[in-house]
Design a protein around this motif. Structure first.
Motif, PDB file in Angstrom:
ATOM      1  N   GLN A   1     -12.331 -11.765  79.512  1.00  0.00           N
ATOM      2  CA  GLN A   1     -13.503 -11.786  79.394  1.00  0.00           C
ATOM      3  C   GLN A   1     -13.699 -10.627  78.150  1.00  0.00           C
ATOM      4  N   PRO A   2     -14.095 -10.664  76.978  1.00  0.00           N
ATOM      5  CA  PRO A   2     -15.180 -10.066  76.274  1.00  0.00           C
ATOM      6  C   PRO A   2     -16.519  -8.838  77.556  1.00  0.00           C
ATOM      7  N   TYR A   3     -17.337  -8.429  77.042  1.00  0.00           N
ATOM      8  CA  TYR A   3     -18.317  -7.565  77.045  1.00  0.00           C
ATOM      9  C   TYR A   3     -19.254  -7.297  76.617  1.00  0.00           C
ATOM     10  N   VAL A   4     -19.933  -6.609  76.299  1.00  0.00           N
ATOM     11  CA  VAL A   4     -20.852  -5.956  75.586  1.00  0.00           C
ATOM     12  C   VAL A   4     -22.406  -5.249  75.621  1.00  0.00           C
ATOM     13  N   LEU A   5     -21.891  -4.241  76.453  1.00  0.00           N
ATOM     14  CA  LEU A   5     -22.607  -3.592  77.317  1.00  0.00           C
ATOM     15  C   LEU A   5     -23.338  -2.465  77.196  1.00  0.00           C
ATOM     16  N   PRO A   6     -25.026  -1.907  77.261  1.00  0.00           N
ATOM     17  CA  PRO A   6     -25.454  -0.849  77.141  1.00  0.00           C
ATOM     18  C   PRO A   6     -25.533  -0.227  78.372  1.00  0.00           C
ATOM     19  N   ALA A   7     -25.058   1.169  77.752  1.00  0.00           N
ATOM     20  CA  ALA A   7     -25.161   2.537  79.243  1.00  0.00           C
ATOM     21  C   ALA A   7     -25.251   3.860  78.785  1.00  0.00           C
ATOM     22  N   ALA A   8     -25.158   4.491  79.951  1.00  0.00           N
ATOM     23  CA  ALA A   8     -25.694   5.934  79.975  1.00  0.00           C
ATOM     24  C   ALA A   8     -24.642   6.964  80.440  1.00  0.00           C
ATOM     25  N   ALA A   9     -25.133   8.491  79.995  1.00  0.00           N
ATOM     26  CA  ALA A   9     -24.541   8.602  81.527  1.00  0.00           C
ATOM     27  C   ALA A   9     -24.463  10.330  80.964  1.00  0.00           C
TER      28      ALA A   9
ATOM     29  N   PHE B   1     -28.158  14.050  74.061  1.00  0.00           N
ATOM     30  CA  PHE B   1     -28.911  13.901  73.451  1.00  0.00           C
ATOM     31  C   PHE B   1     -28.914  16.080  74.992  1.00  0.00           C
ATOM     32  N   THR B   2     -29.089  16.866  74.699  1.00  0.00           N
ATOM     33  CA  THR B   2     -29.176  18.001  75.250  1.00  0.00           C
ATOM     34  C   THR B   2     -30.092  19.041  74.378  1.00  0.00           C
ATOM     35  N   ALA B   3     -30.630  20.329  74.913  1.00  0.00           N
ATOM     36  CA  ALA B   3     -31.669  20.898  75.338  1.00  0.00           C
ATOM     37  C   ALA B   3     -31.286  21.737  73.861  1.00  0.00           C
ATOM     38  N   SER B   4     -29.966  22.147  74.424  1.00  0.00           N
ATOM     39  CA  SER B   4     -29.295  23.566  72.628  1.00  0.00           C
ATOM     40  C   SER B   4     -27.810  22.906  73.293  1.00  0.00           C
ATOM     41  N   ASP B   5     -26.589  23.067  71.954  1.00  0.00           N
ATOM     42  CA  ASP B   5     -24.913  23.274  71.829  1.00  0.00           C
ATOM     43  C   ASP B   5     -24.614  23.908  73.210  1.00  0.00           C
ATOM     44  N   GLU B   6     -25.350  25.199  74.338  1.00  0.00           N
ATOM     45  CA  GLU B   6     -25.056  25.797  74.418  1.00  0.00           C
ATOM     46  C   GLU B   6     -25.686  25.345  75.859  1.00  0.00           C
TER      47      GLU B   6
ATOM     48  N   LYS C   1     -15.424  23.461  81.559  1.00  0.00           N
ATOM     49  CA  LYS C   1     -14.803  22.317  81.711  1.00  0.00           C
ATOM     50  C   LYS C   1     -16.249  21.254  81.963  1.00  0.00           C
ATOM     51  N   ILE C   2     -15.918  19.953  82.386  1.00  0.00           N
ATOM     52  CA  ILE C   2     -16.826  18.421  82.726  1.00  0.00           C
ATOM     53  C   ILE C   2     -16.561  18.631  84.269  1.00  0.00           C
ATOM     54  N   SER C   3     -18.075  19.599  84.424  1.00  0.00           N
ATOM     55  CA  SER C   3     -17.934  19.178  86.341  1.00  0.00           C
ATOM     56  C   SER C   3     -18.308  18.269  86.646  1.00  0.00           C
ATOM     57  N   ARG C   4     -19.063  17.145  86.242  1.00  0.00           N
ATOM     58  CA  ARG C   4     -20.639  16.163  86.833  1.00  0.00           C
ATOM     59  C   ARG C   4     -20.031  15.550  85.628  1.00  0.00           C
ATOM     60  N   VAL C   5     -19.655  13.932  85.533  1.00  0.00           N
ATOM     61  CA  VAL C   5     -19.859  12.707  85.065  1.00  0.00           C
ATOM     62  C   VAL C   5     -21.155  11.520  86.066  1.00  0.00           C
ATOM     63  N   THR C   6     -22.442  11.468  85.586  1.00  0.00           N
ATOM     64  CA  THR C   6     -23.260  10.407  86.020  1.00  0.00           C
ATOM     65  C   THR C   6     -23.103   9.318  85.111  1.00  0.00           C
ATOM     66  N   THR C   7     -23.068   7.775  85.913  1.00  0.00           N
ATOM     67  CA  THR C   7     -22.702   6.900  84.346  1.00  0.00           C
ATOM     68  C   THR C   7     -24.057   5.963  85.499  1.00  0.00           C
ATOM     69  N   TYR C   8     -24.405   5.372  84.470  1.00  0.00           N
ATOM     70  CA  TYR C   8     -25.339   4.482  84.970  1.00  0.00           C
ATOM     71  C   TYR C   8     -25.581   2.982  83.141  1.00  0.00           C
ATOM     72  N   TYR C   9     -25.313   1.567  84.213  1.00  0.00           N
ATOM     73  CA  TYR C   9     -25.184   0.544  83.519  1.00  0.00           C
ATOM     74  C   TYR C   9     -25.990  -0.449  84.563  1.00  0.00           C
ATOM     75  N   ASN C  10     -26.157  -1.602  84.053  1.00  0.00           N
ATOM     76  CA  ASN C  10     -27.174  -2.962  83.997  1.00  0.00           C
ATOM     77  C   ASN C  10     -25.633  -3.728  85.166  1.00  0.00           C
TER      78      ASN C  10
ATOM     79  N   ILE D   1     -25.657  17.485  78.662  1.00  0.00           N
ATOM     80  CA  ILE D   1     -25.688  16.823  77.869  1.00  0.00           C
ATOM     81  C   ILE D   1     -25.403  15.444  79.295  1.00  0.00           C
ATOM     82  N   ALA D   2     -26.838  14.447  77.875  1.00  0.00           N
ATOM     83  CA  ALA D   2     -26.604  13.117  78.343  1.00  0.00           C
ATOM     84  C   ALA D   2     -25.971  12.452  77.172  1.00  0.00           C
ATOM     85  N   THR D   3     -25.580  10.774  77.160  1.00  0.00           N
ATOM     86  CA  THR D   3     -25.229  10.249  75.777  1.00  0.00           C
ATOM     87  C   THR D   3     -25.718   8.896  76.526  1.00  0.00           C
TER      88      THR D   3
END
Length: 133
Positions: free
Chosen positions: A99-107, A67-72, A115-124, A76-78
């Protein structure tokens, strides 16, 4: 490459377990904000994090949407699904025995100077603990 292209390539490298490729797209002053705990600042701290992740988890991301407002846009959210194997236990977490796991997440990511200057990750986290316990 646009910021969106950079982020997509970063995650392609993740799924290939190409840690050097990922690092090549990360800003030297990256701010990594994990789901739990203190932010990690700088490429060295991010490299240490990737090493720990590689030792403890084997993960592939699927169903990824960007998800992004535009390519530029520099932000960016994912959203994605983490398909993982818990290989090596970490302090404060359950014992690991593949152990295997399947988990929804977002960043949420930010790109600066190509260059990527920030990465923020969320999951339960309680759900992940339940899945590997």
């Amino acid at each position: 490459m646009t910021p969106l292209d950079i982020v997509k390539q970063y995650y392609a490298y993740f799924n290939q377990q190409n840690w050097q490729g990922m690092l090549s797209l990360v800003h030297p002053e990256v701010r990594h904000e994990p789901n739990q705990g203190e932010a990690r600042i700088g490429l060295d701290k991010f490299r240490e994090f990737l090493q720990l992740m590689d030792e403890s988890y084997e993960e592939t991301l699927t169903e990824q949407v960007f998800f992004t407002a535009s390519d530029e846009s520099p932000r960016i959210a994912t959203e994605f699904v983490v398909n993982g194997i818990y290989k090596k236990g970490e302090e404060g977490f359950p014992e690991a025995c593949n152990q295997p796991y399947v988990l929804p997440a977002a960043a949420f990511l930010e790109v600066r100077d190509g260059k990527i200057s920030r990465v923020t990750t969320y999951y339960n986290l309680p759900l992940w603990i339940k899945l590997v316990s």
